[in-house]
Structures are given as C-alpha cells and as structure tokens.
Design a protein around this motif. Structure first.
Motif, PDB file in Angstrom:
ATOM      1  N   UNK A  71       0.864  -1.104  -0.061  1.00 17.05           N
ATOM      2  CA  UNK A  71      -0.074  -0.109   0.012  1.00 17.05           C
ATOM      3  C   UNK A  71       0.879   1.187  -0.140  1.00 17.05           C
ATOM      4  N   UNK A  72       2.054   1.033   0.351  1.00 25.46           N
ATOM      5  CA  UNK A  72       2.871   2.070   0.117  1.00 25.46           C
ATOM      6  C   UNK A  72       3.903   2.309  -0.873  1.00 25.46           C
ATOM      7  N   UNK A  73       3.425   1.520  -1.897  1.00 24.65           N
ATOM      8  CA  UNK A  73       4.383   1.724  -3.192  1.00 24.65           C
ATOM      9  C   UNK A  73       4.546   2.908  -3.943  1.00 24.65           C
ATOM     10  N   UNK A  74       3.455   3.739  -3.635  1.00 28.37           N
ATOM     11  CA  UNK A  74       3.768   5.296  -4.121  1.00 28.37           C
ATOM     12  C   UNK A  74       4.877   5.912  -3.768  1.00 28.37           C
ATOM     13  N   UNK A  75       5.357   5.615  -2.279  1.00 26.05           N
ATOM     14  CA  UNK A  75       6.474   6.136  -1.698  1.00 26.05           C
ATOM     15  C   UNK A  75       7.827   5.864  -2.313  1.00 26.05           C
ATOM     16  N   UNK A  76       7.720   4.794  -2.961  1.00 27.10           N
ATOM     17  CA  UNK A  76       9.302   4.121  -3.310  1.00 27.10           C
ATOM     18  C   UNK A  76      10.042   5.260  -4.356  1.00 27.10           C
ATOM     19  N   UNK A  77       9.506   5.440  -5.188  1.00 26.68           N
ATOM     20  CA  UNK A  77      10.364   6.548  -6.368  1.00 26.68           C
ATOM     21  C   UNK A  77      10.610   7.795  -5.631  1.00 26.68           C
ATOM     22  N   UNK A  78       9.717   8.371  -4.876  1.00 23.78           N
ATOM     23  CA  UNK A  78      10.085   9.814  -4.293  1.00 23.78           C
ATOM     24  C   UNK A  78      11.318   9.586  -3.246  1.00 23.78           C
ATOM     25  N   UNK A  79      11.095   8.394  -2.454  1.00 23.52           N
ATOM     26  CA  UNK A  79      12.099   8.482  -1.445  1.00 23.52           C
ATOM     27  C   UNK A  79      13.578   7.984  -2.239  1.00 23.52           C
ATOM     28  N   UNK A  80      13.226   7.184  -3.262  1.00 23.65           N
ATOM     29  CA  UNK A  80      14.680   6.856  -3.846  1.00 23.65           C
ATOM     30  C   UNK A  80      15.121   8.197  -4.505  1.00 23.65           C
ATOM     31  N   UNK A  81      14.456   8.837  -5.248  1.00 16.56           N
ATOM     32  CA  UNK A  81      15.139   9.899  -5.944  1.00 16.56           C
ATOM     33  C   UNK A  81      15.557  10.960  -4.957  1.00 16.56           C
ATOM     34  N   UNK A  82      14.891  11.198  -3.945  1.00 14.27           N
ATOM     35  CA  UNK A  82      15.083  12.052  -2.647  1.00 14.27           C
ATOM     36  C   UNK A  82      16.623  11.840  -2.268  1.00 14.27           C
ATOM     37  N   UNK A  83      16.820  10.566  -1.935  1.00 14.38           N
ATOM     38  CA  UNK A  83      18.187   9.933  -1.215  1.00 14.38           C
ATOM     39  C   UNK A  83      18.905   9.967  -2.470  1.00 14.38           C
ATOM     40  N   UNK A  84      19.003   9.750  -3.344  1.00 13.46           N
ATOM     41  CA  UNK A  84      19.780   9.720  -4.474  1.00 13.46           C
ATOM     42  C   UNK A  84      20.309  11.494  -4.772  1.00 13.46           C
ATOM     43  N   UNK A  85      19.438  12.292  -4.664  1.00 13.67           N
ATOM     44  CA  UNK A  85      19.847  13.560  -4.773  1.00 13.67           C
ATOM     45  C   UNK A  85      20.564  14.040  -3.653  1.00 13.67           C
ATOM     46  N   UNK A  86      19.998  13.531  -2.424  1.00  9.10           N
ATOM     47  CA  UNK A  86      20.979  13.974  -1.041  1.00  9.10           C
ATOM     48  C   UNK A  86      22.247  13.389  -1.183  1.00  9.10           C
ATOM     49  N   UNK A  87      22.524  12.252  -1.943  1.00 10.47           N
ATOM     50  CA  UNK A  87      24.082  11.764  -1.947  1.00 10.47           C
ATOM     51  C   UNK A  87      24.932  12.529  -2.954  1.00 10.47           C
ATOM     52  N   UNK A  88      24.293  13.451  -3.790  1.00 10.09           N
ATOM     53  CA  UNK A  88      25.129  14.103  -4.920  1.00 10.09           C
ATOM     54  C   UNK A  88      26.003  14.767  -4.131  1.00 10.09           C
TER      55      UNK A  88
END
Length: 159
Positions: free
Chosen positions: A42-59
């Motif tokens: 039911x939280x599948x809609x959170x996967x990509x926003x979180x992944x992109x957010x974490x990738x951007x914070x890693x730059x």
C-alpha cells in the motif's frame, strides 16, 4: 608518516568511501525499498519519491569527496597548510550545510505528504546531527588551516 604516504592513505579512504556510498545508494537503499514494497504494498507510491530524494541527497556527498581528494593531493605536494586547503575546507562546510538542510527539509516534506512516518523523520535527526558535526569540524579546520598558512608564510618570509 611522510606526507606522500599520508596523502595516499587519505586517497584510499576517499575511494573506499565513494565505493561504499555507491553500494549504499544503488544497492542497499533500493533493495531495502523493494523489501518494504513486498511487506507493505500500500506504500508503493512512496518508493520512487524516497529513492530519488535519497539519490539527490547523495550528490553533495560526492562533491565533498572531490574536495577532500584535492586536499589530500595538496598534502602530498607538501602544501598541507595553504590558503587553498582552507578554502576547500570552507567549501566542504558550505556543501554539507546545504545537503543537511535539504535532507532535513526533504524528510519534513515527505512526512507532510504522508509518504513518511514521524519516527523516520526523528531518526533523520541523527543524520542531521552528523551533518552539523561535519559542518562545524570543516569550518574549524578551515579557520585553523588558514591561520597556519599565514604563520607558515610569515616564517618563510623571515628566512
């Protein structure tokens, strides 16, 4: 330990940190997210926003590694206490400050969008604390290296 040896060790640590970061951001985080998707679809809609957010914070973390590499190279060239290193430490402080604010702000935004849990936002304060520690340490090192560079310049002029 000679400065060239110290420089080589620092560069090895920087490379190791970069590799560990790549493993973390592109293997561990996505795998962890996929595991959560299996348990809580039911939280599948959170996967990509979180992944992109974490990738951007890693730059910015890799920007800091590039700056640290330049500092290590200066150490190897016997320019440990130089105004260039002081500026690099100051830039590390700035980049880390931006990333820390972005990381905390992103956590709050994801919480407000109902894509996070309050406990996750609270746990993110640990990462924010580490970020603040890096900001303060690099700003202090910038100040101290700048003072040492001034003293070394005065000493070189006296001889």
């Amino acid at each position: 330990m000679e400065q060239k040896t110290l420089s080589k060790w620092l560069k090895c640590i920087i490379i190791g940190t970069g590799v560990c970061g790549l493993i973390f951001f592109f293997f561990i985080v996505p795998s962890f997210g996929q595991d959560l998707l299996v348990r809580y679809p039911e939280f599948s809609y959170c996967y990509w926003p979180w992944l992109i957010f974490l990738w951007i914070s890693g730059i910015p973390c890799y920007t800091v590694l590039v700056l640290a590499w330049k500092i290590a190279a200066n150490i190897g060239r016997d320019r440990s206490f130089s105004s260039e290193n002081a500026k690099l430490f100051k830039w590390i402080s700035y980049v880390t400050a931006v990333d820390t604010v972005f990381f905390f702000g992103g956590n709050v935004v994801l919480l407000l969008l109902n894509m996070s849990h309050p406990a996750v936002t609270l746990l993110s304060l640990i990462v924010v604390f580490v970020g603040v520690a890096v900001i303060v340490a690099s700003a202090a090192l910038s100040h101290l290296v700048n003072k040492a560079a001034d003293l070394q310049e005065q000493s070189d002029l006296m001889i």
